[in-house]
Each structure stands twice: as structure tokens, then as C-alpha cells.
Design an enzyme around this catalytic site. Structure first.
Site, PDB file in Angstrom:
ATOM      1  N   ASN A  10       1.124  -1.288  -0.109  1.00  0.00           N
ATOM      2  CA  ASN A  10       0.023   0.567  -0.526  1.00  0.00           C
ATOM      3  C   ASN A  10       1.184   1.353   0.218  1.00  0.00           C
ATOM      4  O   ASN A  10       1.538   1.156   1.111  1.00  0.00           O
ATOM      5  CB  ASN A  10      -1.169   0.168   1.233  1.00  0.00           C
ATOM      6  N   LYS A  12       0.108   4.680  -0.049  1.00  0.00           N
ATOM      7  CA  LYS A  12      -0.741   5.230   0.479  1.00  0.00           C
ATOM      8  C   LYS A  12      -0.870   6.689  -0.257  1.00  0.00           C
ATOM      9  O   LYS A  12      -0.326   6.352  -1.729  1.00  0.00           O
ATOM     10  CB  LYS A  12      -0.444   5.433   1.919  1.00  0.00           C
ATOM     11  N   GLU A 165      -5.459  -5.093  10.473  1.00  0.00           N
ATOM     12  CA  GLU A 165      -4.579  -4.778  10.597  1.00  0.00           C
ATOM     13  C   GLU A 165      -4.851  -3.657  12.285  1.00  0.00           C
ATOM     14  O   GLU A 165      -5.338  -2.438  12.007  1.00  0.00           O
ATOM     15  CB  GLU A 165      -4.062  -3.043   9.833  1.00  0.00           C
ATOM     16  N   GLY A 171       2.377   1.976  11.081  1.00  0.00           N
ATOM     17  CA  GLY A 171       2.787   3.062  10.720  1.00  0.00           C
ATOM     18  C   GLY A 171       3.664   3.648  12.016  1.00  0.00           C
ATOM     19  O   GLY A 171       4.487   4.680  11.969  1.00  0.00           O
TER      20      GLY A 171
END
Ligand code: PEP
Length: 249
Positions: A10, A12, A165, A171
Site C-alpha cells: 500500500n 498510500k 491491521e 506506521g
């Protein structure tokens, strides 16, 4: 037989067009004959250039969200048919940033899922509890309602992909331990079995996401109910993403 491992990146809201093209070319080299299925999800604006790079390859193109409608007055949204037209095979839905930064709830995610499925996109439904919910002992009820409400009135088939997740791991560099992740994955699979059939649930790929890197991927993928990884930060660095793709079990 366990389902084929899926490693999904991903991106982002990152990378310029030349950077996207370059990273996709590098991913393509690494993914060839690697074993796991690989998917990358660039920002909408880079889908065309990345699609050109991936054309005819086994690496799947994914998007990071989609609208429920195929067209109309939905300023700022992208329709699932538009994504299909660009060559997308998959779409990430209900990502924690969509839920917690942009306020998407289970009902909206459910509508998006229906739209994606109707257009022939394979959805990757993200679920996960916040730290507060985990500390209050509410992780499982939160996961259950995200699955039940997110998948409401949707026939559950083996083509569905779920990503666990935990919000506190995304992150942050704070990965769930393999044991914590396995426990949540087993609960998700059991919940899916209750909503469909045990055999169907056993074929659904449940990815783990949350600070996955080349150092922790192997231990995570060794868990019985972890069928792949949804990778954010480390998917932007080809050395890391390459090791994640290759360090499969
Ligand atoms: C994600 O974007 O889904 C994600 C898990 O990000 P990170 O790997 O950076 O935690």
C-alpha cells in the site's frame, strides 16, 4: 492446502509519477517467480503509469479505495468501473486511515464493498482495533462488528481477502507479536466461518498489516492463519519489499 500467500504493498499518498514507474519496474523484477502473489496499490493518479508497467505480468494492480456507485454526482470519488478500466484487479477498503482520518464507518465500507464486487474487483477488507479498544478488552467485539457490518448482505466467497491491521501497529514500528496476530487471525477466521462455512473461511486469505518489515515477516507468515501481508512503509523501499516477498514460507 492453505491459500497462496499474498504480499500487498500500500503506497498510500506517496511517490511522484517517475518514482512510481521506477518502483513498479523494480517490484516486477523481484516478483517474477518469487512464489507469493504480489499486489501493489499506488495512489489513484499513478494507476495508469503503474498499469503500463504491470501489463501482462502476474503482479496485480490495486487501488486504495473506491466508491459504491459506478458513476454520478460523487465529487472526489473514483468508481469501481473506472478502476477496472485502468486495469485494477483489487481494491483496499476500510483501511484504518479511511476509518479514523476520514470517518468511514462500517455501513459506508459495506456499500463500497458491494460496488467493488459488482464491478469484478477483489476487495481487501481491512479490520483492526485501536489501542484503547485492545486495552479495554474489546478487540474481538470490534473485529466481529467490522466483519459482520462490513460484509452485511454480501455472499462470502473464497475470493474475499481480509487484512487484520491493528490500528496501534500501523506506521508506528510497533508490530503485533506473531502470537497476538495469530490469535486475532484465528478469531477472524472463526467469525467468517460463522458467517459462511468452515471450508469457505479456510480458503479466505487473511493478511496481517502493521509495521511489517523484512525482519518480522517470516515469523508472522509462519503462523497458521496468516496468509500474507499488507505492507505500508516498507513497500516504498524496494530492498525491504523484495525481502518481504522472498521471505515467505
Ligand atoms: C498499511 O498501510 O496498511 C500499513 C500496514 O502500513 P505500515 O506497514 O507502514 O504500518
Amino acid at each position: 492446502m492453505p491459500p497462496r500467500t499474498l504480499i500487498a504493498g500500500n503506497w498510500k499518498m506517496n511517490l511522484t509519477l517517475p518514482e512510481s514507474r521506477h518502483l513498479a519496474q523494480e517490484v516486477l523484477k523481484v516478483a517474477a517467480g518469487a512464489g507469493p502473489e504480489v499486489m501493489i496499490a499506488p495512489p489513484f493518479t499513478a494507476l495508469t503509469v503503474v498499469a503500463e508497467v504491470l501489463a501482462g505480468s502476474e503482479v496485480s494492480l490495486g487501488a486504495q479505495n473506491c466508491c459504491w456507485a459506478s458513476q454520478g454526482a460523487f465529487t472526489g470519488e473514483i468508481s469501481p468501473l473506472m478502476l477496472r478500466e485502468l486495469g485494477c484487479a483489487m481494491v483496499i477498503l476500510g483501511h484504518s486511515e479511511r476509518r479514523h482520518v476520514f470517518g468511514e464507518d462500517n455501513a459506508m465500507i459495506n456499500r463500497r464493498l458491494k460496488g467493488a464486487l459488482a464491478a469484478g474487483l477483489r476487495p481487501v477488507l481491512c479490520v483492526g482495533e485501536t489501542l484503547e479498544e485492545r486495552q479495554a478488552g474489546r478487540a474481538n467485539p470490534v473485529l466481529k462488528s467490522q466483519l459482520e457490518e462490513g460484509l452485511d448482505a454480501i455472499p462470502i466467497g473464497a475470493g474475499l481477502i481480509v487484512a487484520y491491521e491493528p490500528v496501534w501497529a500501523i506506521g508506528t514500528g510497533q508490530t503485533a507479536t506473531p502470537g497476538q496476530a495469530q490469535e486475532a487471525h484465528a478469531f477472524i477466521r472463526e467469525t467468517l466461518a460463522g458467517m459462511s462455512q468452515k471450508i469457505v473461511a479456510s480458503e479466505i486469505r487473511i493478511l496481517y498489516g502493521g509495521s511489517v518489515n523484512e525482519g518480522n515477516v517470516e515469523a508472522l507468515l509462519a503462523q497458521a492463519d496468516i496468509n500474507g501481508a499488507l505492507v505500508g512503509g516498507a513497500a516504498l523501499k524496494i530492498e525491504s519489499f523484495a525481502r518481504i516477498i522472498r521471505h515467505h514460507v
